[in-house]
Design a protein around this motif. Sequence first.
Motif: not given
Length: 236
Positions: A142-146
């Motif tokens: 999620x951190x990467x996609x955000x």
Amino acid sequence: MPSEAEVHAWVVRLGTAPAPGKRSLVGHVALRLVLGELTGSAPERLRFERRCGHCGDSGHGKPHLADRPDLDFSLSHSGELVLIAVARGHRVGADVERVRLRTDVLAIARGSLSERERRTIEAGRTDAARREAFFRCWTRKEAYLKGLGAGLAGGLETDPDLAPGWQVCSLAVGSGYAAAVAADRQLALRQRTTLWPPNPKLFEIPTAPRPFRVRSPSGRAPLVTHASSQSGSGSP
């Protein structure tokens, strides 16, 4: 202000002070306080715009400061924690998740995550080990996609640890939580101030003062507190 070689992260520990329904509001207030301090602007005067990293549309997607395109930030909240990450000149994403005991982590992993992530989770010898591995993988994803600005539309099958040019760091934020920060280059991660929100009733007032710094009892890191009994409720 972060240098171009750093990502700065703030952890807001809400405890039980604000009601569950107001924790998102408190997180957005904390974000305004952080960005206001970094830019030298009154938190309530900050203006936000959105831009989608998936389709490029400016009508939705990741928020940005209207007059500071060089400053990227990400906000996440879960349970009693809020995580804020800020970078200058580079993309950044942050995610924090409360470890949920009722989540069927194996079913989600087999249906949504990459093959490498599934193997990592299934390798756990106990339910607790598999659950820890799942939430570690999930927050990193999620951190990467955000950070991409695409959110979950970027694809859950994407493996952030194999993304060229990206660095993903897991954070130790306390028992019962998993968290991660991602940036689009190799950067030094610096965990900054822990923000201690004041009386939650103050967040009902729609304006926010400039914050000021005081020393923490330990003397290790300054706390950000409020200059008056008012705080902001705006959100990006």
